[in-house]
Design a protein around this motif. Sequence first.
Motif, short mmCIF file in Angstrom:
data_model
loop_
_atom_site.label_atom_id
_atom_site.label_comp_id
_atom_site.label_asym_id
_atom_site.label_seq_id
_atom_site.Cartn_x
_atom_site.Cartn_y
_atom_site.Cartn_z
N VAL A 275 0.83 -1.20 0.00
CA VAL A 275 0.00 0.00 0.00
C VAL A 275 0.86 1.25 0.00
O VAL A 275 0.61 2.20 -0.72
N VAL A 276 1.90 1.26 0.84
CA VAL A 276 2.82 2.40 0.93
C VAL A 276 4.23 1.89 0.68
O VAL A 276 4.66 0.91 1.28
N GLY A 277 4.97 2.58 -0.18
CA GLY A 277 6.36 2.19 -0.44
C GLY A 277 6.45 1.13 -1.52
O GLY A 277 5.52 0.36 -1.75
N ASN A 278 7.60 1.08 -2.18
CA ASN A 278 7.81 0.09 -3.23
C ASN A 278 8.39 -1.18 -2.63
O ASN A 278 8.17 -1.47 -1.45
N VAL A 279 9.15 -1.92 -3.41
CA VAL A 279 9.71 -3.17 -2.91
C VAL A 279 10.61 -2.95 -1.70
O VAL A 279 10.80 -3.84 -0.86
N GLY A 280 11.16 -1.73 -1.57
CA GLY A 280 12.02 -1.43 -0.42
C GLY A 280 11.27 -1.36 0.89
O GLY A 280 11.89 -1.29 1.95
N GLY A 281 9.96 -1.38 0.84
CA GLY A 281 9.18 -1.34 2.06
C GLY A 281 8.88 -2.70 2.63
O GLY A 281 8.16 -2.82 3.62
N MET B 195 -2.96 8.18 2.28
CA MET B 195 -1.58 7.77 2.06
C MET B 195 -1.56 6.36 1.46
O MET B 195 -1.70 5.36 2.16
N SER B 196 -1.41 6.29 0.13
CA SER B 196 -1.45 4.99 -0.54
C SER B 196 -1.14 5.19 -2.02
O SER B 196 -1.54 6.19 -2.61
N VAL C 267 -7.55 -0.10 -0.77
CA VAL C 267 -7.73 0.63 0.49
C VAL C 267 -9.19 1.07 0.60
O VAL C 267 -9.72 1.71 -0.31
N ILE C 268 -9.82 0.73 1.70
CA ILE C 268 -11.24 0.98 1.88
C ILE C 268 -11.47 1.90 3.07
O ILE C 268 -11.07 1.61 4.20
#
Length: 555
Positions: free
Chosen positions: A52-58, A240-241, A352-353
Amino acid sequence: MCGIWALFGYDTTDVTQFTCALTMAHRGPDCFRFENVSEMRNAKLAFHRLEVVGNVGGMQVMTSSTHDQLPHLTLICNGEIYNCRKLKEEFAFEFESTSDCEVILHLYDKFGAEETSKLLDGVFAYVIVDTREYRVIISRDTFGIRPMFYYVTKDGQMGVCSEVKGESEFIHTSPGCGEDKTGLIQAFPPAHYMVCDSKVGSHYLIGQLLKCCYVTGDNNDVIKKNIRTLMTNAVEKRLMSYRRVGSLLSGGLDSSLVAAITAQKLRERGVEQPIQTFSIGVESSPDVIAARKVAEHIKSEHHEVTFSPQEGIRALEETIFALESYDVTTVRASIPMYLISRYISENTDTIVIMSGEGADELAQGYIYFHKQPSPQEGDIESKRLLTDLYLFDVLRTDRSTAAHGLEVRAPFLDHAFVSYFLSLPASKRMPQVSNGVEKHLLRSSFDGTNLIPTEILWRRKEAFSDGVTSKKRSWFEILQEHIDSMISDEELDKARENYPFHTPRTKEALFYRRTFESKFGSKLSKLIPYQWLPRWTGSDDPSARVLAHYQNDEE
């Protein structure tokens, strides 16, 4: 929405651990990681990620070296930290990833366990492993929006999990973990953190105070403006998404306000796609009709899901398994939410809901609040409901959506909004006698804004589990008619003998309890300490439609 899982003090070669960690794959369908932390009591951590937040680094499991060259902090967190950027800038943290959750590691390294939780504005359930101090720290957000269960044995073994399935499965299947240990599993209390220090064998459980937000001004116009501002801010921070954001839309006040503000803010951000909104009900459902009016008003891409009573009944047992609850009102309301979540997952790209959860507890929206003996008693009841939300409505929204790989967000439970609203005089927050409407302060705060249709703004409260069906035949009546043929009078008469704890008093309650225990065992029944019921009414059924105030209003 993600899933966290951890074990400490067990044989790391036990293959059943991996299998049990997989029981929560639905919570994070995008990525999975399973790792040892060999320096820390044979620690084993697993993480299911919903991106949901951040790319693969998350991706987690996440490690940080902070002041040392060798990493000594490890984190798994199911959460969103809305003030991540603010904290990063304020304390000049240097991030190694794109994850908002990384700020937790930096805060812990700088301030310690207690201050870390207090500085966070967001929803979270996390585990930090500190191999330098030989500690494990766990913490959960103020209202328990993100779930977490745990246990600690007399031998010093410990387990942490987003859903009880992961721990109960391990205890049942792992060699040396007998049935007697199942009863150790409990919900980690919201607004708390715990430090398990293996050097001294200590456990600290300390409450986290709700963040206060007292906005100046005490006249009605200023109060209403503050409510609008804080509510708008609460919705905006939850956008935030990088995945598509949608909204549940029952047609009631709470979900309609959230959906309308979300649609407005997405347009202001230049999002070209209209917000997707979702309603569910059987034919002639008052919720579906009302939601349709709101969707037209806010110009959303609206989805109406129609289900038959038979479809709802067929989903009953799988819903109870997803919920990990047998509370009557929770089960009733969860079935339509479970079905609509499945529809969203299978038919749309929304992940995201947004939801209106928490408004009834905070703003005294339940019909029975009309019966409160005094404003002070109403205030006490409102705060009790907020404290116990994690056992009922918050549990329902989390499990029903997570079962289908979705993430739910609840703006009404924003720290700033809640603390400000509760700081107002109790007499302003109670239902108004003059017009007999609940949540008067919240409704009047948005009156004249044209955010939602006036008829919806002042629409009488309708419980979600009631509003999905017609007024002639309520959802609870459909369920009771079905269950009546499945539970004999003799079985109900023996309920006290067979279920001495929290004895079911109706066939419906007995059926839910029996189904729950067939999946999780009898000892886990203590996870639900009491049945949700209205106060001050003498009613044995949680439905608002059995209350005299509702019935009189419909005549």
